[in-house]
Design a protein around this motif. Structure first.
Motif, PDB file in Angstrom:
ATOM      1  N   LEU A 318       0.386  -1.229   0.170  1.00 60.20           N
ATOM      2  CA  LEU A 318       0.167  -0.092  -0.018  1.00 60.20           C
ATOM      3  C   LEU A 318       0.571   1.401   0.215  1.00 60.20           C
ATOM      4  O   LEU A 318       0.260   2.087  -0.634  1.00 60.20           O
ATOM      5  CB  LEU A 318      -1.233   0.105   1.246  1.00 60.20           C
ATOM      6  N   SER A 319       1.877   1.221   0.345  1.00 60.15           N
ATOM      7  CA  SER A 319       2.535   2.358   0.810  1.00 60.15           C
ATOM      8  C   SER A 319       3.267   2.674  -0.847  1.00 60.15           C
ATOM      9  O   SER A 319       4.382   3.733  -1.061  1.00 60.15           O
ATOM     10  CB  SER A 319       3.558   2.304   1.920  1.00 60.15           C
ATOM     11  N   LEU A 320       3.258   1.651  -1.289  1.00 57.53           N
ATOM     12  CA  LEU A 320       4.301   1.811  -2.888  1.00 57.53           C
ATOM     13  C   LEU A 320       2.814   2.499  -3.496  1.00 57.53           C
ATOM     14  O   LEU A 320       3.374   2.766  -4.123  1.00 57.53           O
ATOM     15  CB  LEU A 320       4.898   0.287  -2.840  1.00 57.53           C
ATOM     16  N   ILE A 321       2.217   1.957  -3.765  1.00 53.46           N
ATOM     17  CA  ILE A 321       0.891   2.114  -4.666  1.00 53.46           C
ATOM     18  C   ILE A 321       0.471   3.684  -4.179  1.00 53.46           C
ATOM     19  O   ILE A 321       0.609   4.504  -5.431  1.00 53.46           O
ATOM     20  CB  ILE A 321      -0.315   1.035  -4.175  1.00 53.46           C
TER      21      ILE A 321
ATOM     22  N   MET B   1      12.781  -8.802 -12.596  1.00 51.98           N
ATOM     23  CA  MET B   1      12.427 -11.263 -12.613  1.00 51.98           C
ATOM     24  C   MET B   1      13.151 -11.306 -10.986  1.00 51.98           C
ATOM     25  O   MET B   1      12.504 -11.865 -10.661  1.00 51.98           O
ATOM     26  CB  MET B   1      13.621 -11.915 -13.418  1.00 51.98           C
ATOM     27  N   LEU B   2      14.153 -10.882 -11.274  1.00 49.00           N
ATOM     28  CA  LEU B   2      15.380 -10.924  -9.687  1.00 49.00           C
ATOM     29  C   LEU B   2      14.023 -10.643  -8.838  1.00 49.00           C
ATOM     30  O   LEU B   2      14.168 -11.822  -7.861  1.00 49.00           O
ATOM     31  CB  LEU B   2      16.302 -10.238  -9.549  1.00 49.00           C
ATOM     32  N   LYS B   3      14.035  -9.696  -8.941  1.00 48.15           N
ATOM     33  CA  LYS B   3      12.779  -9.103  -7.467  1.00 48.15           C
ATOM     34  C   LYS B   3      12.234  -9.811  -7.355  1.00 48.15           C
ATOM     35  O   LYS B   3      11.843 -10.179  -5.978  1.00 48.15           O
ATOM     36  CB  LYS B   3      12.527  -7.861  -7.885  1.00 48.15           C
ATOM     37  N   PHE B   4      11.164 -10.236  -7.888  1.00 46.21           N
ATOM     38  CA  PHE B   4       9.906 -11.706  -7.958  1.00 46.21           C
ATOM     39  C   PHE B   4      10.161 -13.191  -7.296  1.00 46.21           C
ATOM     40  O   PHE B   4      10.184 -12.823  -6.385  1.00 46.21           O
ATOM     41  CB  PHE B   4       9.513 -11.995  -9.797  1.00 46.21           C
ATOM     42  N   PHE B   5      11.704 -12.979  -7.537  1.00 44.67           N
ATOM     43  CA  PHE B   5      12.516 -14.350  -7.113  1.00 44.67           C
ATOM     44  C   PHE B   5      12.813 -14.079  -5.635  1.00 44.67           C
ATOM     45  O   PHE B   5      12.125 -15.319  -5.064  1.00 44.67           O
ATOM     46  CB  PHE B   5      13.535 -14.723  -8.120  1.00 44.67           C
ATOM     47  N   TYR B   6      13.600 -13.238  -5.556  1.00 50.38           N
ATOM     48  CA  TYR B   6      13.568 -12.503  -4.324  1.00 50.38           C
ATOM     49  C   TYR B   6      12.230 -12.498  -3.489  1.00 50.38           C
ATOM     50  O   TYR B   6      11.779 -13.007  -2.070  1.00 50.38           O
ATOM     51  CB  TYR B   6      14.106 -11.621  -3.409  1.00 50.38           C
ATOM     52  N   ILE B   7      10.982 -11.982  -4.006  1.00 51.31           N
ATOM     53  CA  ILE B   7      10.378 -12.078  -2.611  1.00 51.31           C
ATOM     54  C   ILE B   7       9.447 -13.322  -2.152  1.00 51.31           C
ATOM     55  O   ILE B   7       9.050 -13.209  -1.061  1.00 51.31           O
ATOM     56  CB  ILE B   7       8.775 -10.590  -3.769  1.00 51.31           C
ATOM     57  N   VAL B   8       9.287 -13.685  -4.188  1.00 50.98           N
ATOM     58  CA  VAL B   8       8.551 -15.201  -3.569  1.00 50.98           C
ATOM     59  C   VAL B   8       9.397 -16.192  -2.516  1.00 50.98           C
ATOM     60  O   VAL B   8       8.583 -16.669  -1.552  1.00 50.98           O
ATOM     61  CB  VAL B   8       8.805 -15.684  -4.861  1.00 50.98           C
ATOM     62  N   SER B   9      10.421 -16.072  -2.233  1.00 44.86           N
ATOM     63  CA  SER B   9      11.194 -16.800  -1.650  1.00 44.86           C
ATOM     64  C   SER B   9      11.525 -16.402  -0.424  1.00 44.86           C
ATOM     65  O   SER B   9      11.136 -17.769   0.305  1.00 44.86           O
ATOM     66  CB  SER B   9      12.841 -16.992  -2.530  1.00 44.86           C
ATOM     67  N   CYS B  10      11.155 -15.208  -0.028  1.00 49.06           N
ATOM     68  CA  CYS B  10      11.148 -14.618   0.969  1.00 49.06           C
ATOM     69  C   CYS B  10       9.520 -15.448   1.896  1.00 49.06           C
ATOM     70  O   CYS B  10       9.562 -15.502   2.932  1.00 49.06           O
ATOM     71  CB  CYS B  10      11.446 -13.218   0.985  1.00 49.06           C
ATOM     72  N   LEU B  11       8.961 -15.171   1.031  1.00 48.84           N
ATOM     73  CA  LEU B  11       7.563 -15.095   1.630  1.00 48.84           C
ATOM     74  C   LEU B  11       7.177 -16.718   2.181  1.00 48.84           C
ATOM     75  O   LEU B  11       6.631 -16.949   2.866  1.00 48.84           O
ATOM     76  CB  LEU B  11       5.906 -14.723   0.346  1.00 48.84           C
ATOM     77  N   LEU B  12       7.770 -18.140   0.388  1.00 47.50           N
ATOM     78  CA  LEU B  12       7.918 -18.996   0.580  1.00 47.50           C
ATOM     79  C   LEU B  12       8.364 -19.893   2.100  1.00 47.50           C
ATOM     80  O   LEU B  12       8.156 -20.246   3.363  1.00 47.50           O
ATOM     81  CB  LEU B  12       8.427 -19.396  -0.278  1.00 47.50           C
ATOM     82  N   ILE B  13       9.345 -19.258   2.592  1.00 46.61           N
ATOM     83  CA  ILE B  13      10.315 -19.180   3.554  1.00 46.61           C
ATOM     84  C   ILE B  13       9.163 -18.754   4.816  1.00 46.61           C
ATOM     85  O   ILE B  13       9.287 -20.200   5.925  1.00 46.61           O
ATOM     86  CB  ILE B  13      11.852 -18.433   3.956  1.00 46.61           C
ATOM     87  N   LEU B  45       2.586  -6.570  -3.926  1.00 47.72           N
ATOM     88  CA  LEU B  45       4.107  -6.183  -3.963  1.00 47.72           C
ATOM     89  C   LEU B  45       4.727  -6.444  -4.950  1.00 47.72           C
ATOM     90  O   LEU B  45       5.509  -5.018  -5.533  1.00 47.72           O
ATOM     91  CB  LEU B  45       4.344  -6.757  -2.897  1.00 47.72           C
ATOM     92  N   THR B  46       4.100  -7.960  -6.346  1.00 51.55           N
ATOM     93  CA  THR B  46       4.887  -8.311  -7.188  1.00 51.55           C
ATOM     94  C   THR B  46       4.716  -7.092  -8.420  1.00 51.55           C
ATOM     95  O   THR B  46       5.020  -6.367  -9.201  1.00 51.55           O
ATOM     96  CB  THR B  46       4.936  -9.586  -7.998  1.00 51.55           C
ATOM     97  N   ALA B  47       3.256  -7.422  -8.100  1.00 49.93           N
ATOM     98  CA  ALA B  47       2.899  -6.101  -9.376  1.00 49.93           C
ATOM     99  C   ALA B  47       3.304  -4.840  -9.112  1.00 49.93           C
ATOM    100  O   ALA B  47       3.751  -4.374 -10.281  1.00 49.93           O
ATOM    101  CB  ALA B  47       0.816  -6.007  -9.532  1.00 49.93           C
ATOM    102  N   ASN B  48       2.749  -4.219  -8.447  1.00 54.07           N
ATOM    103  CA  ASN B  48       3.905  -3.377  -8.474  1.00 54.07           C
ATOM    104  C   ASN B  48       5.702  -2.898  -8.711  1.00 54.07           C
ATOM    105  O   ASN B  48       5.554  -2.233  -9.479  1.00 54.07           O
ATOM    106  CB  ASN B  48       3.921  -2.369  -6.638  1.00 54.07           C
ATOM    107  N   LEU B  49       6.375  -3.875  -7.915  1.00 47.64           N
ATOM    108  CA  LEU B  49       7.441  -3.603  -8.326  1.00 47.64           C
ATOM    109  C   LEU B  49       7.608  -3.550 -10.007  1.00 47.64           C
ATOM    110  O   LEU B  49       8.824  -3.663 -10.689  1.00 47.64           O
ATOM    111  CB  LEU B  49       9.021  -4.545  -7.129  1.00 47.64           C
ATOM    112  N   MET B  50       7.074  -5.030 -10.810  1.00 43.60           N
ATOM    113  CA  MET B  50       6.889  -4.526 -11.672  1.00 43.60           C
ATOM    114  C   MET B  50       6.378  -3.851 -13.282  1.00 43.60           C
ATOM    115  O   MET B  50       6.439  -3.980 -14.098  1.00 43.60           O
ATOM    116  CB  MET B  50       6.454  -6.335 -12.743  1.00 43.60           C
ATOM    117  N   GLY B  51       5.976  -2.845 -12.015  1.00 42.32           N
ATOM    118  CA  GLY B  51       5.766  -2.069 -13.369  1.00 42.32           C
ATOM    119  C   GLY B  51       4.480  -1.981 -13.521  1.00 42.32           C
ATOM    120  O   GLY B  51       3.581  -1.532 -14.335  1.00 42.32           O
ATOM    121  N   VAL B  52       3.575  -3.052 -12.725  1.00 42.90           N
ATOM    122  CA  VAL B  52       1.684  -2.460 -13.648  1.00 42.90           C
ATOM    123  C   VAL B  52       1.006  -1.422 -12.421  1.00 42.90           C
ATOM    124  O   VAL B  52       1.253  -1.392 -11.289  1.00 42.90           O
ATOM    125  CB  VAL B  52       1.439  -4.367 -12.468  1.00 42.90           C
ATOM    126  N   ALA B  53       0.563  -0.736 -12.772  1.00 39.02           N
ATOM    127  CA  ALA B  53      -0.761   0.347 -12.784  1.00 39.02           C
ATOM    128  C   ALA B  53      -1.297  -0.790 -11.939  1.00 39.02           C
ATOM    129  O   ALA B  53      -2.348  -1.170 -12.491  1.00 39.02           O
ATOM    130  CB  ALA B  53      -1.447   1.319 -13.958  1.00 39.02           C
TER     131      ALA B  53
END
Lengths: 365, 77
Positions: A318-321, B1-13, B45-53
Motif C-alpha cells: 500500500l505504501s508503494l501504491i 525478474m530477480l526482484k520477483f524471485f526474491y519476494i517469492v522465496s522470502c514469502l515461501l520461507i 507487491l510484485t505487480a507494483n515492483l514490475m511496474g503494473v499500474a
C-alpha cells in the motif's frame, strides 16, 4: 480477551503522549505555517482546546462499554451488516495510515539522511521492527514505551535548551496579521493530526487496569503531547521565521541544523530524527496493533498474531501504491487527509455515542 | 525478474515457518485467511515492483473529500 496483557494508567498516558506527537513533530509546523504564517502557534493553542473536547469524546465512547474495543462497539451498536462494513472501513483506515507513515519515513530518509539507499529497503526494515513489536503483545509495547520515554524527554530538553539562544522575537510580528480566518485554517491540520488521528486508542482502553483513571491519563497524555507540538511550532517560527518554516518539507529537521554552541556542538539534527523515529515507530504500532486486533475481532479468529506477516506485506505494498512521489502525498496531507480523519475520529464516534447512550438508557428502564 | 524471485522465496520461507504453527492449533479458518492475505499482499507487491499500474486508493479519497475541503476553505478565506 484476545490479548491477556494489561497496561497501567501511567503507561496509557505515556503511550497516548507519544501517539499524539507521532509523525507531527517533523512535518506539522510546515503544514500549519503554510496556512497561518507567523500566527501558527496561536492555531496550536486553539487546537489544544479542540483537542481537549475530542479526548473527552474518546473517554465518553470508551466508557459506554468498558470491556469493548472500538470494533466490538461498532459491531454491537450498528448491527451486523452495517457494522461489518464500517469496521472494514476503519481497519482499512488503519492500514492506509500505516502505509502513509511508512512512506513518510522512507521519503524522509531518502531525501535527507541516506540519499542513495532505495526507499523499499528502509520501509522493509521499519515494518519488520513494527511487526515484531506487535507480535510481542500489548504489555511489551507498553513497557518499551516506558523505556523510551526518559530518552525522549532528555533529547527534547537538550534541543530546546540549545535552540533558545537562536530565538529572534521579530519573527512572530505582526501578530494577527490576517485576522482569525488563517488561524482557523491552520487549526484544522493542527487538530486533526495529533488529536483526531489517535482515535484508535479506543482499541486499547479495554486493556487498562484502572478504568476510573482513564480520563485523567488521556488528558495528561494529549495535553503534554499537544504542548510539545505547540512549543515546537513556536520555536520553528521564532528561529526560522514563517517563510522558511512553510518552505521546508521537514521544518523540524531544518530547525535542528540551526543549533551551534561554541563550535563544539554542531550538526545535531540526527537527534531530532531520533525523536521522530521513536514517535513514528509507536504511532505505526498504534495503527498496526489496532488493525490486527480489529480484523481478529471482526472475523472472530482465536488469535491475532498470525495476521502480522500478511498485514505487513499488504501495508508495504500500500505504501508503494498510494503515491508516486512525496509531493503528491504532501498535498493530500494538507487538503484531504484531515477530513478523512474527521469522518472516523469525530462523525463515527458521535454516531456511536448517540446510539450507545440511547441503548443503555433503554436497558435501564 | 530477480526482484520477483526474491519476494517469492522470502514469502515461501516465512509461510513455511508460520503455516505449520497454525496447523498445529487446528486453526482452519485462520489458515485459509493467512494464505489468502499473503497471496493478495505478495500479488500487490510484485505487480507494483514490475511496474503494473494499480488503482490508487488515495485517488478515491481525494475524489470524495475535495468538495468538503473546498467548502471549508471557502468559509475560511
Amino acid at each position: 480477551m484476545l490479548d491477556n496483557g494489561q497496561i497501567s494508567s501511567r503507561q496509557l498516558s505515556i503511550l497516548f503522549l507519544i501517539f499524539t506527537m507521532g509523525d507531527s513533530v517533523l512535518i506539522l509546523p510546515t503544514i500549519v505555517a503554510g496556512e497561518a504564517k507567523q500566527d501558527a502557534w496561536i492555531s496550536g493553542i486553539l487546537s489544544l482546546f479542540f483537542g481537549a473536547a475530542i479526548v473527552f469524546l474518546y473517554h465518553r465512547v470508551g466508557r459506554m462499554y468498558p470491556e469493548h474495543t472500538l470494533i466490538e462497539n461498532i459491531l454491537t451498536l450498528l448491527g451486523k451488516w452495517i457494522g461489518s462494513i464500517v469496521a472494514l472501513l476503519v481497519i482499512f483506515y488503519g492500514m492506509i495510515s500505516i502505509g502513509a507513515l511508512l512512506r513518510e519515513i522512507g521519503d524522509f530518509m531518502t531525501s535527507q539522511i541516506m540519499v542513495e539507499t532505495p526507499i523499499t529497503a528502509i520501509m522493509i526494515l521499519m515494518i519488520v521492527v513494527v511487526g515484531y513489536a506487535v507480535r510481542m503483545g500489548l504489555e511489551s509495547i507498553a513497557r518499551s514505551v516506558e523505556i523510551f520515554f526518559p530518552w525522549l524527554v532528555l533529547l527534547f530538553t537538550f534541543l530546546l535548551a540549545l535552540l533558545v539562544p537562536q530565538i529572534d522575537p521579530e519573527h512572530v510580528k505582526p501578530v494577527f496579521e490576517g485576522g482569525i480566518k488563517p488561524i482557523l485554517r491552520g487549526a484544522i491540520p493542527f487538530t486533526s493530526y495529533p488529536f483526531i488521528e489517535t482515535f484508535m486508542i479506543l482499541m486499547y482502553l479495554p486493556f487498562v487496569k484502572n478504568k476510573h483513571e482513564i480520563q485523567r491519563s488521556l488528558f495528561i497524555g494529549a495535553g503534554l503531547g499537544g504542548l510539545v507540538l505547540v512549543v515546537f511550532t513556536l520555536l520553528s517560527i521564532l528561529v526560522l521565521g514563517s517563510e522558511m518554516t512553510s518552505n521546508q518539507t521537514y521544518s523540524g529537521y531544518k530547525l535542528a541544523t540551526k543549533i551551534t554552541a561554541g563550535d563544539i556542538i554542531e550538526r545535531v539534527e540526527a537527534l531530532l530524527a531520533g525523536i521522530w523515529f521513536i514517535t513514528i515507530f509507536f504511532k505505526m504500532i498504534l495503527y498496526f496493533y489496532a488493525s490486527c486486533l480489529g480484523t481478529t475481532q471482526l472475523f472472530k479468529f482465536k488469535d491475532y498474531k498470525f495476521l502480522v506477516v500478511p498485514m505487513s506485506i499488504i501495508t508495504l505494498s500500500l505504501s508503494l501504491i498510494i503515491t508516486d512521489n512525496s509531493l503528491y502525498l504532501g498535498t493530500v496531507f494538507v487538503e484531504q487527509w484531515p477530513y478523512y480523519d474527521f469522518t472516523f475520529g469525530i462523525v463515527l464516534l458521535l454516531i456511536l455515542l448517540i446510539i450507545g447512550t440511547r441503548k443503555l438508557k433503554k436497558q435501564k428502564t | 525478474m530477480l526482484k520477483f524471485f526474491y519476494i517469492v522465496s522470502c514469502l515461501l520461507i516465512i509461510s513455511l515457518i508460520e503455516i505449520p504453527q497454525l496447523k498445529k492449533k487446528e486453526f482452519k479458518r485462520e489458515r485459509m485467511f493467512y494464505i489468502g492475505f499473503v497471496l493478495l499482499g505478495s500479488g500487490l507487491l510484485t505487480a507494483n515492483l514490475m511496474g503494473v499500474a494499480i488503482p490508487n486508493p488515495l485517488k478515491a479519497m481525494e475524489y470524495i473529500y475535495t468538495p468538503i475541503s473546498e467548502v471549508v476553505y471557502g468559509f475560511l478565506t
